[in-house]
Structures are given as structure tokens and as C-alpha cells.
Design a protein around this motif. Structure first.
Motif, PDB file in Angstrom:
ATOM      1  N   GLN A  46       0.819  -1.210   0.000  1.00  0.00           N
ATOM      2  CA  GLN A  46       0.000   0.000   0.000  1.00  0.00           C
ATOM      3  C   GLN A  46       0.854   1.262   0.000  1.00  0.00           C
ATOM      4  OE1 GLN A  46      -2.548   0.332   3.434  1.00  0.00           O
ATOM      5  NE2 GLN A  46      -3.508   2.160   2.668  1.00  0.00           N
ATOM      6  N   MET A  47       1.807   1.303   0.959  1.00  0.00           N
ATOM      7  CA  MET A  47       2.612   2.504   1.103  1.00  0.00           C
ATOM      8  C   MET A  47       3.925   2.299   0.359  1.00  0.00           C
ATOM      9  SD  MET A  47       0.606   4.231   2.966  1.00  0.00           S
ATOM     10  CE  MET A  47       1.673   5.599   3.316  1.00  0.00           C
ATOM     11  N   GLN A  49       5.000   3.703  -6.710  1.00  0.00           N
ATOM     12  CA  GLN A  49       4.155   2.520  -6.772  1.00  0.00           C
ATOM     13  C   GLN A  49       4.498   1.699  -8.017  1.00  0.00           C
ATOM     14  OE1 GLN A  49       2.947   0.358  -4.957  1.00  0.00           O
ATOM     15  NE2 GLN A  49       1.364   1.576  -4.007  1.00  0.00           N
ATOM     16  N   ARG A  50       4.836   2.385  -9.098  1.00  0.00           N
ATOM     17  CA  ARG A  50       5.239   1.672 -10.317  1.00  0.00           C
ATOM     18  C   ARG A  50       6.540   0.897 -10.093  1.00  0.00           C
ATOM     19  NH1 ARG A  50       2.845   3.641 -15.360  1.00  0.00           N
ATOM     20  NH2 ARG A  50       1.027   4.828 -14.689  1.00  0.00           N
ATOM     21  N   ILE A  51       7.461   1.491  -9.325  1.00  0.00           N
ATOM     22  CA  ILE A  51       8.708   0.782  -9.016  1.00  0.00           C
ATOM     23  C   ILE A  51       8.388  -0.487  -8.220  1.00  0.00           C
ATOM     24  CG2 ILE A  51      10.950   0.926  -7.861  1.00  0.00           C
ATOM     25  CD1 ILE A  51      10.709   2.716 -10.323  1.00  0.00           C
ATOM     26  N   VAL A  74      -3.098  -1.086  -3.229  1.00  0.00           N
ATOM     27  CA  VAL A  74      -2.032  -0.385  -3.940  1.00  0.00           C
ATOM     28  C   VAL A  74      -2.423   1.012  -4.398  1.00  0.00           C
ATOM     29  CG1 VAL A  74      -0.700  -2.342  -4.721  1.00  0.00           C
ATOM     30  CG2 VAL A  74      -2.675  -1.606  -6.034  1.00  0.00           C
ATOM     31  N   THR A  75      -3.708   1.308  -4.484  1.00  0.00           N
ATOM     32  CA  THR A  75      -4.078   2.626  -5.002  1.00  0.00           C
ATOM     33  C   THR A  75      -4.651   3.544  -3.932  1.00  0.00           C
ATOM     34  OG1 THR A  75      -6.232   1.770  -5.605  1.00  0.00           O
ATOM     35  CG2 THR A  75      -4.557   1.806  -7.312  1.00  0.00           C
ATOM     36  N   SER A  76      -4.795   3.050  -2.694  1.00  0.00           N
ATOM     37  CA  SER A  76      -5.550   3.861  -1.741  1.00  0.00           C
ATOM     38  C   SER A  76      -4.787   5.085  -1.260  1.00  0.00           C
ATOM     39  CB  SER A  76      -5.985   3.014  -0.551  1.00  0.00           C
ATOM     40  OG  SER A  76      -4.870   2.531   0.112  1.00  0.00           O
ATOM     41  N   ILE A 121      -2.347   3.501 -12.470  1.00  0.00           N
ATOM     42  CA  ILE A 121      -1.802   2.260 -11.907  1.00  0.00           C
ATOM     43  C   ILE A 121      -2.731   1.087 -12.246  1.00  0.00           C
ATOM     44  CG2 ILE A 121      -1.255   1.064  -9.752  1.00  0.00           C
ATOM     45  CD1 ILE A 121       0.816   3.102 -10.209  1.00  0.00           C
ATOM     46  N   LEU A 122      -4.035   1.299 -12.097  1.00  0.00           N
ATOM     47  CA  LEU A 122      -4.975   0.211 -12.385  1.00  0.00           C
ATOM     48  C   LEU A 122      -4.900  -0.213 -13.842  1.00  0.00           C
ATOM     49  CD1 LEU A 122      -8.174   1.246 -10.385  1.00  0.00           C
ATOM     50  CD2 LEU A 122      -6.421  -0.423  -9.794  1.00  0.00           C
ATOM     51  N   ARG A 123      -4.806   0.774 -14.728  1.00  0.00           N
ATOM     52  CA  ARG A 123      -4.696   0.452 -16.158  1.00  0.00           C
ATOM     53  C   ARG A 123      -3.415  -0.335 -16.427  1.00  0.00           C
ATOM     54  NH1 ARG A 123      -8.353   3.108 -19.532  1.00  0.00           N
ATOM     55  NH2 ARG A 123      -9.329   4.912 -18.552  1.00  0.00           N
TER      56      ARG A 123
END
Lengths: 398, 551
Positions: free
Chosen positions: B362-363, B425-427, B445-447, B457-459
Motif C-alpha cells: 500500500q505505502m 508505486q510503479r517501481i 495499492v491505489t488507496s 496504476i490500475l490500467r
């Protein structure tokens, strides 16, 4: 009673000055927010600071000796302190300017953001390091070389009992104090550095190990450390060195001392490393590394250690001072670095009787204070640097 | 509304923040007008300057921030020229502030009611006894349970949603003219959020208090605000009445914000019944210490599918993930990978088994080692699992950076702190991909991301799934995310699986009552949604109260 009255009157005057300062500021600037919202405590602080400054200047301008020609110790020592402070500030300033002008992009940036105190600390540490490494080249005489002229007063002025050949005088058996100070840097600082390093290798790796593994390893190590910490450290090291002296002597005893102090100090490092490590171990990147299947060595040295360097480095500076003072204290007690090796703690002890001359012959009293001053200066310098590093690593701005 | 007197007037506000010895602009000339009794919504992504501007409305700036130009007037008083004493008389009494995290803002050493009555007694509005009685009255109006008794508890004895309401009561204690709400519900679960929203709205209306409501959640602001102002990087994008803004956004940026929630993947056809699932969770019961936190949890995840696990905080979603990864060995039950039972403890799994199950956190801040460069972070699993070294390793890392749509040359030598939240987040995704796993656990992961970034990120995750045939377990509490990415849904509550099935079934009645409650609690863009829901269900049948009834 009289003194008390004076203090009360002086405080009242300062308090009134503080109020007047704020009021004047409000009048002159047309009630600018800086003066308008200034708490009284702050203006009192300004007034007190100004009063102390004026008092310092007044003391500096007093004649250094009375009518009979006997020196006034307070004025003489105060003048030395002021001179030293001014020289130190100028040297630090020039050093910082130099650092900003030469070096790589990164080092220049560090110097640009460095406070003067840190520049001073680094400069002092560099000078000590230089003296320690090149002691044999720069010292005018050997550390155990005895001359016929004993108890030469520092200053090199024959009228006051000095001798230009020994600018800082000689000790009670005629050894050159300047040379012994320089060799003392090598012995005292070198041994303190080795001891601190050993303490960190021991305490740091065990602390991280405890933080990573937890469970019984942690319990065992932590309780063992608790036991060691429960015994007063100076008395404990005295005891252990006395025990060790039954088997070894000379250099062997010095090595025993290094190991003993390192182990005792490693307990403090262990505590810190464990506490810092615990905060890092709960991070998701450690979990990710564990789930990847990484071994213990990788976890500790590649994932945890890089994130713990800032607090450990700061602790290294402080711990170095403590170790250094412990060694000087042991030497003062006659158990540390053994003669004829020069050592600052021993030098203070040997010449300590001269302190009693301070009231009427400041020059003579200065000889034991030189070594004490060398210890104090390094301690202050290291702490300046540590403060600055802590400030940087914590990300505090102003 | 337009005939009411003006309360706050901000003109040409420019603000600067200090970083690396220089002042950089954060707010670049924004006007703001607030009338008495009006609620203004401030929305924008993180870093847009919402909070900074909101605080400036009370004449306050955080350390290292200054107002370089402009004026702030509150009811005719120039706040920027006001003395510390004048401000002290206003703040707390006529202007109040409700912070994002009530748990961090209350003093843990004092009882709620003592903290509540501090303001009124300091400002000589009420005596302590009067203020305490008034506090209980406010607690009742905010629908806190046991209003007469709850004030005598310490902050840690009260739940997050209740604390947030207690803080709103505290802000109300002097009956201020203006309250600034800074993301008051962002940290709360949906069912709790709805309760807090309803009570804040009622009390602001009842006392005719003006409010500035700062949030990044459009659906929330739609319920609360009379007018909405959209900010982007310190500039105003547009401002309008809420209904007008929702139905007819003018600027491109506002439209893109509105459109974020439209990303939706088509449901994949069901898998054949005899296919071996990639991951099969079978009858898992797990405990922390002696207390069971998971009860007989079972579900399958098939190749190339996404299973979303939804539920509120404390429902056991993340614990399930810990069981699958082996961080928390289950007490009963087991996990199968491709039909083979995995050792329960991760330390007993071999490298190959560890490689197949990867995780995204998440973080992203705590999931990436701050002292390592991007190249090292992604390169380590490449080296560790694939044995690649030197040039080959570098090539593979560049390939991975390419897959997550970051230019390799630019990012290879950077530290995580030099990246934005979405890039970090991508890393994290690239690090998981580097192991070339079959199955990835995505834990919220997106919150922590802004909506536009989260959508990216979802895409990306969806594209990677199509390309590499990955299976995801998607842990989330956000049903909009579920709607956009999931194939199947597992609803959890108190460590039990309440309901599971394909996504299309999930979003159509009949539901399990808990699923129904969750679904109905998600705010919608319709400004009448909250009023309608309250009218339908009644104030006692929403939020925690409803959850309690179910138990």
C-alpha cells in the motif's frame, strides 16, 4: 547578603531594559509585527544578552595586573578565552570559505549549508588527525626525551620563567610539553578511535542481529547487556583492567584496556542499534526482502545498515568522546596508557599541583590546563560536528 | 445564498514554501469568497495547495510557508495585519479547524470532554460546567453512542469515526462562524465515513456555520458543499455551484477528474470447473497469539484472473495475504500453488515457491528502501532469482522500467525520495514483476494515491495481466476500484468470508446484508445521494450502527 542584593538590582535593571527595548522597537518601526508580537521573555533575553556582552567587554578592558604587578587571574584567563574564541571563529570562517571554493559540487554544497560551529569542529578534528598521524615529523622533540630544564613556564618569555626552545614549557622532569601534546594526540586519540570502532563493530552487529531475529537470541543478548550495564562502567573497567594486569603488562595491558572498554561501550551501542533496527525491521521493504528469501547477512548489511547510518554515526561521535574521556580518566588514575608514552590524562595528573598557582601566576597554572584544554577542545569539536550531522539527518530546517 | 453578507474574503493570495534555501511558489494567486453559512468545497490532488489555502483562510501558515502577497479578511478584520493577540481572540472562538487525523490531533493524556471545554473556558464563552453540558448536547446531535458518558473516555478508548465526530463537536464548542474541515473522513472506512458526513452536515446546517471543506474525494464534496472550487498545482481551475459543477464542468482538468471513475474492464468468461487454480486458499484459520482472526477462509484464484478481496479495516483482508505469503502460518488449513501444497512458513519454502508469489504494498514509501537506487531495487530480484549480472542485469532492469512506462535512462540512478507517489508505486510493481511470478498480491495499492494517478496504476496492472497472464489478489476497501478491475469478488467481515462470486453478480441484488451496506455506503456523485439514503434508511440504519445491528 550584599551580593544577593546586587544580583536582584542587576536583574531588575535588565528586566526594565528588556521592556524599554521592546517599547522603543515598537515606536521606531511603527509597530512592525516583529516587535508587536514579541513576547516579553524574548525582549528580556535580548537585554540579558546585551548586558552580558557589555560585562564581558568591560572585564576584557580591565588592566591584567594590579598596582603591585601581581596578575589578576580572572582578567588574564578571560582575555585568553576571548582571544582563542576570536582566532577559532576566524579560522573556522576561513576554513569554510575554503571548503566552498574548492572541492567537488557535492562537498561545496555541504560547506555552503554548514554552520560555523560545525566548520570549527571539522577543522579541529582535522588538525588533531594530522597531529596524530604525523606526530613523529612535526613534534620538535621525542615524547620521552628528558631535558635538564624542568618546570619551564609556558609562553617562551624568559622574563616570566619561560624558554624559547620550549614554547609550551617542560614538565616536572623536563620533557617538552608541546612534543608530548602532539604525541598524546597519537596515543590518546588513536587508542580511543580503535576502541570506539571495536565497540561499534561488536555492539552494532549484535544489536541488528537481535532486532532481526527477535525471540530467544534477542532475549539472551539483551539480558546479557542489561547485566553489563548494571555495573558502573568506570569501576567495572578499573576492576577488569586490574584483573588483566595479573597476566599482561606494557603494550599487552593497553590492548587489554582497548578490549575491555570496547566491550563495556558496546553495550550502549547494542541498545541503540537494536532500537534503530527494530524501527527499520518493521518496514515493508524488509518484509519484501524476507519474502524474496534473502539471508541474514544481506538483510543486516544491505537493507538495515544503510538506513541506520545517520543515528549510528552521530552516536559514534558521542561515544568517541566518552571513550576518550574514560581513557584519560584511567590514565589520570594511573591505569590507562602507561609511561613513558605521552597521554593527555597522565599529563594533567602529573602537573595538577600547578593549578594552585592560578590566582597569582596564570602562566604557571596553564601548564596542566594545556592537556586538559586539548581534551576539552576535541570533545567540544566532536559534539559540534555530531549536532550538525543529527540536524542534517533529521531533516530539520532552522 | 448570494444575498448573505461575506464572511471570508481572500484576494490574490500568493504563498511560498521554503525548500533548499529558496522560496518556491505553492499558491499562485487565488481569490476566495465565503458567505456566512455557506459551505465551500476545495478539491484537488495532493500537492495542489488545498490545505495550505484552507489554513491561510484563518491567517495561519505552517512552518516554512509564507503568504507573499494578497489579503485575507475575516468579517472585516484583516487577518494578515492582525496582532497575535487579535488572532488569539478569533481562533478557536470564531474560527475552528478539524484535522484529517483526529487520532493524532487529540491529546492522548486528557479526557475528551476536558479537551472539549478548554476552548470555551479559555475564551470566557462558558464556564467549564456549562461547556461540559453543552458538549454532551453536541455529542447527542452528532449521534455519538452514550453521549452523556463518552466524553469521559480517553481518545484511545473511542473508535476513529467517533473521534472525528468528537473533534467536530470540539470545533463547534464556541459556536464559530467558520470551520475548516481538512479531509475529515479520508482515513475512515466507508460505513463510518457516511455517518460522520451525515452528522457534520446536519450540525453545520443547524448552527448556520460557514465551512471550508477540503477533500480529494469528489463524491464526498458533492454531498457537503454549496459551491466547489477546483485547484491544480496552486492555481484555481474553476469555481461554481455544486450542481452546476457536477453536471457541467467547463475546464478540461475538471472533466478528467470527473471521468476517472469510468475505467472499467470487461468481465472475463468464467474458468472451466476442472482447471487447477493458481492459488487456492483452503479452510484457513489463523490467529495472532491465542485469538483467531480468520475463520475457515477458502477461495480460489485462477490463471489470468483478478480476485478482489473487500472489507473494512480489521476484516482480515491483509491477514489473509500474510497467510498466503507465509508470514503468518495458518493454524488450520493450507495454501496450494498450482495444486501443490505450499509449506506454511515462508522460511520453509524454496526459492522457486517464493518467486511465484510476489507482493505490492500500500505505502510505496515504506516498501522501497530509501537508501537504494531504483536500479538496485529492481535489479536485486533479477540477480537473486534469475542469476543475471552486469550488462544482462541492467538490460533486464531497463526492460522492466519500460514495462512500467518509466524512461529507464532517467530513473535508473534515482533514489525513491526523488519520485512521486505514483512513480514509487510503479517501481514496486516492477520489483514484483522482476521475479517473473505467476501470482501477485496487491495490498491497497491505489488507496494512498490521487484518483488520476490511481487510475493509471490500475490500467497498468490490467495491461500487464493481459500481457503476462498474471493472477492478482486485489485487497481493497474501495468499491470503485473493485468495479474497475476485478473478475471475482470476496467480501470479508470479522475474519469470515461473507459472500463470494463473479463481479457482475456482486453488484446486483440480492446481496448479503453486509455487502448491501458496503455498497450503499459508497458516496456517489449525485449531490442528493446522502439525503436520499438517509431518507430511505433512516439515520440509525447507516454506518457503524447498522454494522452493530447485524452482529
Amino acid at each position: 547578603m550584599n551580593t544577593l542584593l546586587w544580583i536582584i538590582v542587576a536583574l531588575a535593571v535588565v528586566a526594565a531594559l528588556g521592556w524599554a527595548f521592546r517599547f522603543a522597537g515598537q515606536m521606531v518601526t511603527g509597530n512592525k509585527p516583529y516587535f508587536r508580537d514579541m513576547p516579553y521573555a524574548v525582549s528580556f533575553g535580548f537585554a540579558l544578552g546585551a548586558a552580558l556582552f557589555v560585562g564581558g567587554v568591560w572585564l576584557y578592558l580591565q588592566p591584567p595586573a594590579n598596582e603591585a604587578g601581581v596578575p589578576r587571574a580572572s582578567v588574564v584567563f578571560w582575555r585568553w578565552a576571548v582571544h582563542f574564541l576570536i582566532v577559532a571563529a576566524i579560522a573556522a570562517f576561513i576554513f569554510r570559505l575554503l571548503g566552498r571554493a574548492v572541492g567537488t559540487q557535492a562537498s561545496r554544497k555541504i560547506f555552503r549549508q554548514m554552520p560555523l560551529t560545525a566548520a570549527f569542529g571539522i577543522l579541529v578534528i582535522l588538525i588533531y588527525g594530522f597531529a596524530a598521524v604525523f606526530a613523529g615529523l612535526i613534534a620538535p622533540y621525542g615524547q620521552d626525551q628528558v631535558f635538564s630544564a624542568a618546570n619551564v613556564v609556558p609562553g617562551g618569555d624568559p622574563a616570566l620563567g619561560g624558554n624559547p626552545d620550549f614554547p609550551l614549557g617542560t614538565d616536572q622532569i623536563g620533557r617538552d610539553i608541546l612534543s608530548r601534546l602532539i604525541y598524546g594526540a597519537q596515543n590518546t586519540v588513536g587508542i580511543a578511535f580503535a576502541t570506539t570502532l571495536l565497540a561499534f563493530v561488536l555492539g552494532g552487529s549484535l544489536g541488528f542481529l537481535a532486532a532481526t531475529l527477535r525471540g530467544w537470541v534477542d532475549q539472551l543478548l539483551s539480558r546479557a547487556v542489561d547485566v553489563l550495564m548494571a555495573i558502573p562502567s568506570l569501576i567495572f573497567s578499573l576492576l577488569l583492567i586490574t584483573v588483566a594486569s595479573a597476566w599482561v603488562s606494557g603494550t599487552g595491558l593497553t590492548i587489554a584496556m582497548i578490549v575491555i572498554i570496547a566491550v563495556i561501550d558496546a553495550t550502549r551501542v547494542f541498545r541503540l542499534a537494536r532500537a534503530v533496527g527494530m524501527n527499520i525491521v518493521v518496514m515493508d521493504y524488509i518484509e519484501a526482502a524476507k519474502l524474496r528469501g534473502e539471508g541474514l547477512g544481506y538483510l543486516i548489511f544491505k537493507e538495515i545498515l544503510p538506513n541506520a547510518t545517520a543515528p549510528l554515526l552521530a552516536e559514534f561521535g558521542l561515544r568517541f568522546c566518552f571513550v576518550f574521556l574514560t581513557i584519560s580518566a584511567l590514565s589520570f588514575l594511573g591505569l590507562g596508557i602507561q609511561p613513558p608514552l605521552a597521554d593527555w590524562g597522565t599529563m594533567v595528573k602529573d602537573l595538577s599541583a600547578f593549578i594552585n598557582y592560578a590566582a597569582f601566576a596564570p602562566q604557571i597554572a596553564a601548564s596542566p590546563l594545556l592537556a586538559a584544554g586539548a581534551i576539552a577542545l576535541l570533545t567540544v569539536a566532536v559534539n559540534f560536528v555530531v549536532d550538525w550531522m543529527l540536524h542534517r539527518s533529521s531533516g530539520l530546517k532552522e | 445564498m448570494s444575498d448573505r453578507p461575506t464572511l471570508v474574503e481572500m484576494r490574490g493570495i500568493k504563498m511560498e514554501g521554503r525548500s533548499d534555501e529558496t522560496w518556491t511558489p505553492i499558491i499562485k494567486g487565488v481569490d476566495l469568497t465565503l458567505q456566512k453559512g455557506e459551505v465551500l468545497g476545495l478539491i484537488g490532488e495532493s500537492g495542489a495547495g488545498k490545505s495550505t489555502l484552507g489554513l491561510a483562510a484563518m491567517g495561519f501558515t505552517r512552518d516554512g510557508v509564507r503568504i507573499s502577497e494578497g489579503s485575507v479578511t475575516f468579517d472585516g478584520i484583516d487577518l494578515l495585519a492582525a496582532s497575535a493577540e487579535q488572532k488569539r481572540a478569533l481562533l478557536g472562538k470564531r474560527i475552528a479547524y478539524v484535522a484529517q487525523s483526529a487520532a493524532a490531533s487529540f491529546n492522548p493524556a486528557h479526557k475528551l470532554i476536558d479537551q472539549h471545554s478548554e476552548g470555551p473556558t479559555q475564551h470566557n464563552v462558558m464556564s467549564k460546567a456549562e461547556s461540559e453540558a453543552d458538549g454532551m448536547e453536541l455529542y447527542r446531535k452528532l449521534r455519538l453512542p452514550n453521549p452523556d458518558e463518552i466524553g469521559f473516555r480517553y481518545p484511545h478508548q473511542v473508535s476513529g469515526g467517533q473521534l472525528q465526530r468528537a473533534m467536530t463537536a470540539m470545533a463547534m464548542s464556541c459556536r464559530p462562524d467558520l470551520i475548516i474541515f481538512d479531509e475529515p473522513t479520508t482515513a475512515l472506512d466507508v460505513t463510518t465515513q457516511i455517518e460522520v458526513l451525515a452528522s457534520i452536515r446536519d450540525i453545520v446546517e443547524e448552527y448556520d456555520t460557514a465551512a471550508i471543506y477540503i477533500t480529494h474525494d469528489l463524491a464526498v464534496v458533492a454531498q457537503m458543499a454549496d459551491r466547489i472550487k477546483v485547484l491544480l498545482k496552486g492555481d484555481e481551475v474553476e469555481e461554481n455551484e455544486t450542481r452546476e459543477m457536477l453536471s457541467n464542468p467547463k475546464e478540461q482538468y475538471t472533466k478528467s477528474l470527473w471521468a476517472v471513475r469510468e475505467f472499467q474492464r470487461p468481465q472475463k468468461p468464467p474458468v472451466s470447473t476442472d482447471a487447477t487454480p493458481v492459488i487456492s486458499v483452503q479452510g484457513v484459520t489463523a490467529a495472532y497469539g491465542k485469538i483467531d482472526v480468520l475463520h475457515d477462509v477458502s477461495f480460489d484464484i485462477h490463471a489470468g484472473r483478478t480476485v478482489a478481496v473487500v472489507g473494512e479495516s480489521g476484516s482480515g483482508k491483509s491477514t489473509t495475504a500474510r497467510c498466503i505469503t507465509g508470514l503468518l502460518p495458518p493454524r488450520i488449513g493450507h495454501i496450494e500453488l498450482d495444486g501443490n501444497t505450499l509449506p506454511l512458513d515462508y522460511r520453509q519454502r524454496d526459492k522457486e515457491q517464493l518467486r511465484q508469489v510476489q507482493m505490492i504494498y500500500q505505502m510505496a514509501d515504506t516498501a522501497l528502501n530509501p537508501r537504494k537506487k531504483i536500479g538496485e531495487i529492481i535489479g536485486r530480484p533479477v540477480e537473486f532469482y534469475m542469476g543475471l549480472k552486469g550488462r544482462e542485469k541492467r538490460r533486464r532492469v531497463e526492460e522492466l522500467l519500460d514495462q512500467i512506462e518509466l524512461p529507464a535512462a532517467q530513473y535508473f540512478d534515482r533514489l525513491p525520495s526523488e519520485l512521486s507517489g505514483g512513480q514509487k508505486q510503479r517501481i514496486g510493481i516492477a520489483r514484483a514483476l522482476a521475479a517473473e511470478p505467476k501470482f501477485i498480491i496487491c495490498d491497497e495499492v491505489t488507496s494512498a494515491l490521487d484518483q488520476l494517478v490511481a487510475e493509471g496504476i490500475l490500467r497498468l496492472l490490467a495491461d500487464l495481466q493481459d500481457e503476462l497472464g498474471l493472477s492478482y489478489m486485489f485487497i481493497t476497501h474501495d468499491l470503485a476500484t473493485v468495479r474497475s478491475i476485478a473478475d471475482e469478488v470476496v467480501v470479508m467481515k470479522d475474519g469470515n468470508v461473507v459472500e463470494q462470486g463473479p463481479k457482475t453478480d456482486m453488484f446486483q441484488p440480492p446481496h448479503h446484508p453486509y455487502t448491501d451496506l458496503l455498497l450503499s455506503s459508497v458516496p456517489e456523485m449525485d449531490p442528493d445521494w446522502l439525503s436520499t439514503l438517509l431518507a430511505e434508511r433512516g439515520a440509525d440504519n447507516i454506518g457503524d450502527a447498522a454494522v452493530d445491528k447485524m452482529a
